[in-house]
Motif scaffolding. Structure first.
Motif, PDB file in Angstrom:
ATOM      1  N   GLU A  31      53.825  46.921  47.926  1.00 14.89           N
ATOM      2  CA  GLU A  31      52.484  47.144  47.420  1.00 14.89           C
ATOM      3  C   GLU A  31      51.547  46.020  47.884  1.00 14.89           C
ATOM      4  OE1 GLU A  31      53.490  49.612  43.309  1.00 14.89           O
ATOM      5  OE2 GLU A  31      52.488  47.673  43.207  1.00 14.89           O
ATOM      6  N   ARG A  32      50.270  46.349  47.886  1.00 13.43           N
ATOM      7  CA  ARG A  32      49.262  45.349  48.237  1.00 13.43           C
ATOM      8  C   ARG A  32      49.254  44.273  47.150  1.00 13.43           C
ATOM      9  NH1 ARG A  32      43.723  47.540  50.690  1.00 13.43           N
ATOM     10  NH2 ARG A  32      45.379  48.686  51.804  1.00 13.43           N
ATOM     11  N   GLU A  33      49.243  43.008  47.566  1.00  9.08           N
ATOM     12  CA  GLU A  33      49.309  41.921  46.599  1.00  9.08           C
ATOM     13  C   GLU A  33      48.184  40.916  46.806  1.00  9.08           C
ATOM     14  OE1 GLU A  33      53.005  39.803  47.023  1.00  9.08           O
ATOM     15  OE2 GLU A  33      52.470  38.978  48.979  1.00  9.08           O
ATOM     16  N   TYR A  60      44.634  31.276  43.671  1.00 13.53           N
ATOM     17  CA  TYR A  60      45.636  31.577  44.674  1.00 13.53           C
ATOM     18  C   TYR A  60      46.892  32.131  44.036  1.00 13.53           C
ATOM     19  CZ  TYR A  60      42.735  28.549  47.580  1.00 13.53           C
ATOM     20  OH  TYR A  60      41.688  27.996  48.250  1.00 13.53           O
ATOM     21  N   ALA A  61      47.561  32.986  44.777  1.00 18.19           N
ATOM     22  CA  ALA A  61      48.892  33.416  44.372  1.00 18.19           C
ATOM     23  C   ALA A  61      49.835  32.229  44.490  1.00 18.19           C
ATOM     24  CB  ALA A  61      49.358  34.561  45.266  1.00 18.19           C
ATOM     25  N   ASP A  62      50.830  32.193  43.636  1.00 25.47           N
ATOM     26  CA  ASP A  62      51.779  31.082  43.652  1.00 25.47           C
ATOM     27  C   ASP A  62      52.448  30.930  45.020  1.00 25.47           C
ATOM     28  OD1 ASP A  62      52.967  31.498  40.215  1.00 25.47           O
ATOM     29  OD2 ASP A  62      51.226  30.452  41.029  1.00 25.47           O
ATOM     30  N   TRP A 102      35.606  37.632  40.264  1.00 24.32           N
ATOM     31  CA  TRP A 102      36.783  37.805  41.107  1.00 24.32           C
ATOM     32  C   TRP A 102      37.998  38.120  40.236  1.00 24.32           C
ATOM     33  CZ3 TRP A 102      40.678  34.652  39.786  1.00 24.32           C
ATOM     34  CH2 TRP A 102      40.383  33.400  39.252  1.00 24.32           C
ATOM     35  N   SER A 103      38.981  38.742  40.843  1.00 25.64           N
ATOM     36  CA  SER A 103      40.150  39.186  40.091  1.00 25.64           C
ATOM     37  C   SER A 103      41.361  39.180  41.009  1.00 25.64           C
ATOM     38  CB  SER A 103      39.904  40.596  39.555  1.00 25.64           C
ATOM     39  OG  SER A 103      41.076  41.140  38.981  1.00 25.64           O
ATOM     40  N   ILE A 104      42.541  39.168  40.410  1.00 24.01           N
ATOM     41  CA  ILE A 104      43.779  39.305  41.168  1.00 24.01           C
ATOM     42  C   ILE A 104      44.200  40.760  41.263  1.00 24.01           C
ATOM     43  CG2 ILE A 104      44.507  36.996  40.449  1.00 24.01           C
ATOM     44  CD1 ILE A 104      46.566  38.349  38.628  1.00 24.01           C
ATOM     45  N   VAL A 105      43.420  41.636  40.675  1.00 24.78           N
ATOM     46  CA  VAL A 105      43.780  43.053  40.585  1.00 24.78           C
ATOM     47  C   VAL A 105      43.070  43.836  41.689  1.00 24.78           C
ATOM     48  CG1 VAL A 105      43.702  45.105  39.142  1.00 24.78           C
ATOM     49  CG2 VAL A 105      44.125  42.867  38.105  1.00 24.78           C
TER      50      VAL A 105
END
Length: 123
Positions: free
Chosen positions: A44-46, A60-62, A103-106
């Protein structure tokens, strides 16, 4: 309507660096929060990184924290993703996206998407 055009992808070796660009010709780019996402084959798109409209806040993503840096130049209608110490697991199609809100991580929070640029990290 916001058109987004990514560039800067390519084939690199482990440990190399790349800088992705996402241009938004025309429109009111500066009012949008911008995000970078990636999608590897079969996954999936991350979320990768995001930056607010005035570049005062980033996330940022971990998996990329400490290696990737997101920035933007509102005068040039462009957002960047500097990627250092690239690893094979960073191989994916990278997409930039614009959100009218915060902004969002979703994925679903973003209103406009670019076509993507391929990044391949070879070991």
């Amino acid at each position: 309507q916001v058109q987004l055009v990514e560039s800067g992808g390519g084939l690199v070796q482990v440990g190399d660096s790349l800088r992705l660009s996402c241009a938004a010709p025309g429109g009111t780019f500066s009012i949008y929060a911008m995000g970078w996402f990636r999608q590897a084959p079969g996954k999936e798109r991350e979320f990768v990184a995001a930056i607010n409209w005035r570049a005062s806040s980033t996330d940022y993503a971990d998996a990329v924290k400490g290696r990737f840096t997101v920035s933007r130049d509102n005068a040039k209608n462009t957002v960047y993703l500097q990627m250092n110490s690239l690893q094979p697991e960073d191989t994916a199609v990278y997409y930039c996206a614009a959100a009218r809100g915060f902004w969002s991580i979703v994925v679903q929070a973003y209103d406009y998407w670019g076509q993507g640029t391929q990044v391949t990290v070879s070991s």
